[in-house]
Design an enzyme around this catalytic site. Structure first.
Site, short mmCIF file in Angstrom:
data_model
loop_
_atom_site.label_atom_id
_atom_site.label_comp_id
_atom_site.label_asym_id
_atom_site.label_seq_id
_atom_site.Cartn_x
_atom_site.Cartn_y
_atom_site.Cartn_z
N GLU A 226 -12.32 -4.62 2.16
CA GLU A 226 -12.51 -5.81 1.30
C GLU A 226 -11.24 -6.63 1.46
OE1 GLU A 226 -15.16 -6.52 -0.30
OE2 GLU A 226 -16.24 -4.63 -0.32
N CYS A 260 -9.10 -13.19 -4.66
CA CYS A 260 -9.68 -13.18 -3.31
C CYS A 260 -10.91 -14.06 -3.24
CB CYS A 260 -10.00 -11.76 -2.87
SG CYS A 260 -11.07 -10.88 -4.02
P1 NDP Z 1 -1.79 -5.97 1.18
O1 NDP Z 1 -2.65 -5.98 2.38
O2 NDP Z 1 -0.37 -6.38 1.33
O3 NDP Z 1 -1.75 -4.52 0.51
C1 NDP Z 1 -2.94 -3.85 0.11
C2 NDP Z 1 -2.65 -2.38 -0.06
O4 NDP Z 1 -2.42 -1.79 1.22
C3 NDP Z 1 -1.40 -2.08 -0.89
O5 NDP Z 1 -1.63 -0.93 -1.68
C4 NDP Z 1 -0.38 -1.81 0.19
O6 NDP Z 1 0.69 -1.03 -0.26
C5 NDP Z 1 -1.21 -1.04 1.20
N1 NDP Z 1 -0.64 -0.99 2.55
C6 NDP Z 1 0.32 -1.76 3.10
N2 NDP Z 1 0.54 -1.39 4.40
C7 NDP Z 1 -0.30 -0.37 4.66
C8 NDP Z 1 -0.58 0.43 5.82
N3 NDP Z 1 0.06 0.23 6.97
N4 NDP Z 1 -1.53 1.38 5.74
C9 NDP Z 1 -2.21 1.57 4.58
N5 NDP Z 1 -2.01 0.85 3.46
C10 NDP Z 1 -1.07 -0.11 3.49
O7 NDP Z 1 -2.56 -6.87 0.12
P2 NDP Z 1 -2.04 -7.35 -1.29
O8 NDP Z 1 -1.72 -6.17 -2.14
O9 NDP Z 1 -1.01 -8.40 -1.09
O10 NDP Z 1 -3.37 -8.02 -1.90
C11 NDP Z 1 -3.71 -9.35 -1.70
C12 NDP Z 1 -4.82 -9.47 -0.68
O11 NDP Z 1 -5.93 -8.71 -1.13
C13 NDP Z 1 -5.31 -10.88 -0.52
O12 NDP Z 1 -5.50 -11.16 0.85
C14 NDP Z 1 -6.66 -10.86 -1.24
O13 NDP Z 1 -7.56 -11.83 -0.78
C15 NDP Z 1 -7.11 -9.47 -0.97
N6 NDP Z 1 -8.12 -9.05 -1.94
C16 NDP Z 1 -9.40 -8.88 -1.53
C17 NDP Z 1 -10.38 -8.54 -2.44
C18 NDP Z 1 -11.78 -8.28 -2.00
O14 NDP Z 1 -12.49 -7.59 -2.72
N7 NDP Z 1 -12.24 -8.78 -0.86
C19 NDP Z 1 -10.06 -8.38 -3.87
C20 NDP Z 1 -8.69 -8.56 -4.19
C21 NDP Z 1 -7.76 -8.89 -3.23
P3 NDP Z 1 2.02 -1.80 -0.78
O15 NDP Z 1 1.60 -2.77 -1.85
O16 NDP Z 1 2.80 -0.67 -1.34
O17 NDP Z 1 2.62 -2.46 0.41
#
Ligand code: NDP
Length: 482
Positions: A226, A260
């Site tokens: 997502e 999002c």
């Molecule tokens: P990120 O992609 O930065 O992070 C998402 C999660 O992935 C966090 O828990 C992060 O940990 C983790 N992560 C980071 N690097 C890795 C890796 N290499 N392997 C596995 N996990 C990893 O997104 P954001 O948290 O900034 O969220 C915002 C984004 O989410 C926006 O693009 C938004 O549009 C999207 N979004 C989509 C939704 C949907 O349903 N389609 C709903 C809500 C948001 P850490 O934070 O510790 O780096």
């Protein structure tokens, strides 16, 4: 960390690879017990958890507001919607996963054919910070209701929310290991991808989703992704302009634009554009960011996003966009004031990339066909909002995206019975609704011989006459043999 003050609220562990593997092993160990509880037992446990969360919603809301900076009323709405999904998943999983009976076809008329649904096993969930309850719970609730156990890695910006959810599950149900949380940075998420979970549900940015999918591919771990969006609001000539403007501004600016499925661009019919813009400016000029209890929305939760928002505003202006409200000076850490820019060229980053700030681009179109074409030109395809009295359904059908609200915004997220997810760079797989339950299951086909036919097709005793019979039958039935 409190993004409003920059102060530290609490300390949380950074889970190592060993910690993550241990949590997954515990979830695997307890999986047969969770299975043995059956649909009724799981429903009871999940509804107990739901009641517990409802009773303690103020505590949850406080943590969400502290860690994200969002107004408590927004956090309350978020938590309430998440709980409506939990209740729906708990109540409907049995019906959705019921064994289905299929026609065996003419050639196999002596067989009965069924498809059973089984939970995949242990599901890893990785969540973002913008809706730290609603978003991961879309995977957690549906995965648990389908009979899986879950290990959750929350965003590093909202670890306490993740811990609250897992601790409350244990407190409400007394079940150890069924739903646990591992806190940490991106690397902890990577460890979860490498841990051998049976499915990984990721919500976050498209860039991280690609890394998650690549890591999971090495162990053939299936994924639900997502990701981000660039959702449009399409306003036709016959739309209720006041309502459309109100919804577009709320969708774009609430939660500081960090949604999002929030509006990022508007395509409005040329004939009504001036009136629509007038309404938008009136509404947006009256709102402001601030601390919970002060502003209509909070700060940019993630400080590094401010440079991206500023970059998109600059790019839109440099390419000839007309600033109608705010401007570059609207970005003043940790807040961003409302920004509206009109007539922005379609190749500007303000149109092509996710801004994730309280900004809105409003572009005029000559026809709804043009609005549809511009919408579909995006690499994203998450949600959309269409405003029209007569043509809503027609426009909705032409959009290449996962979800559309007609004469409303974001409504699909609040309806538990419809699936949530996107296409293209917005991801694949679905949470919510029956599809969201089935996403965390696999299909097992079970066929059974009811009586034996005189002709054995699956035997070395098959004769040339039998082969001719199959071809003849096929011709008579015009390919409807199966
Ligand atoms: P990120 O992609 O930065 O992070 C998402 C999660 O992935 C966090 O828990 C992060 O940990 C983790 N992560 C980071 N690097 C890795 C890796 N290499 N392997 C596995 N996990 C990893 O997104 P954001 O948290 O900034 O969220 C915002 C984004 O989410 C926006 O693009 C938004 O549009 C999207 N979004 C989509 C939704 C949907 O349903 N389609 C709903 C809500 C948001 P850490 O934070 O510790 O780096």
């Amino acid at each position: 960390m409190n993004p409003v003050t920059g102060e530290s609220i609490a300390s949380h562990a950074i889970a190592s690879q060993a910690d993550v593997n241990e949590a997954v092993a515990a979830a695997r160990e307890v999986f047969p017990y969770w299975q043995a509880m059956g649909f009724k037992g799981r429903k009871k446990a999940l509804l107990q958890w739901n009641s517990y969360l409802l009773e303690n919603i103020d505590d949850l809301v406080e943590i969400v507001s502290l860690e994200t900076g969002k107004p408590t009323s927004d956090a309350t709405l978020e938590a309430s919607l998440a709980l409506s999904h939990l209740g729906w998943a708990a109540r409907n999983a049995e019906e959705i996963m019921r064994t289905s009976y299929r026609s065996p076809g003419a050639l196999m008329a002596n067989m009965s054919a069924t498809v059973e649904r089984s939970p995949v096993g242990v599901v890893g969930v990785i969540g973002p910070w913008n809706y730290p309850v609603f978003t991961p719970m879309g995977s957690i609730s549906y995965a648990l209701a389908a009979g899986n156990t879950v290990v959750f890695k929350p965003s590093e910006y909202t670890p306490a929310v993740g811990k609250f959810l897992a601790d409350s599950f244990l407190e409400a149900t007394g079940l150890m290991g069924v739903f646990t949380c591992v806190t940490g940075l991106g690397e902890t998420g990577k460890f979860l991808c490498e841990s051998g979970v049976d499915k990984l549900a990721f919500t976050g940015s498209t860039a991280t989703a690609k890394r998650v999918a690549a890591t999971c591919a090495l162990s053939m771990t299936p994924v639900v992704l997502e990701c981000g969006g660039k959702d449009p609001v399409i306003v036709d000539r016959d739309a209720d302009l006041k309502k459309a403007a109100d919804a577009a501004i709320w969708s774009a600016m609430s939660n500081a634009g960090q949604t999002c499925i929030g509006a990022e661009r508007v395509y409005v019919h040329h004939d009504v554009a001036d009136k629509f813009i007038e309404h938008c400016l009136r509404i947006a000029s009256a709102i402001k960011p601030g601390a919970p209890g002060v502003g209509n929305y909070g700060p940019a939760t993630m400080p590094k996003q401010l440079a991206i928002i500023e970059g998109h505003i600059k790019d839109a202006i440099a390419r000839g966009g007309k600033v109608l409200l705010g401007g570059i000076e609207s970005v003043h850490a940790p807040y961003v004031d409302p920004v509206i820019i009109a007539d922005v060229p379609e190749d500007s980053t303000a149109i092509t990339e996710e801004t994730f700030g309280p900004t809105l681009v409003i572009n005029r179109v000559a026809t709804m066909e043009e609005a549809v074409a511009l919408t579909n030109a995006s690499r994203y395809g998450l949600g959309a909002s269409v405003w029209s009295k007569r043509n809503g359904k027609k426009i909705a059908r032409s959009l290449h995206c996962g979800m559309v609200s007609i004469n409303s915004v974001i409504a699909f997220a609040a309806i538990a019975s419809v699936p949530f997810g996107g296409v293209k760079d917005s991801g694949y797989g679905r949470i919510h609704g029956p599809e969201g339950i089935l996403e965390f299951t696999y299909a097992r086909s079970v066929v059974r011989t009811r009586f034996h036919l005189p002709i054995a097709f699956t035997s070395f005793k098959r004769t040339a006459g039998n082969d001719k019979l199959i071809v003849r039958l096929n011709k008579i039935l015009k390919g409807r043999l199966g």
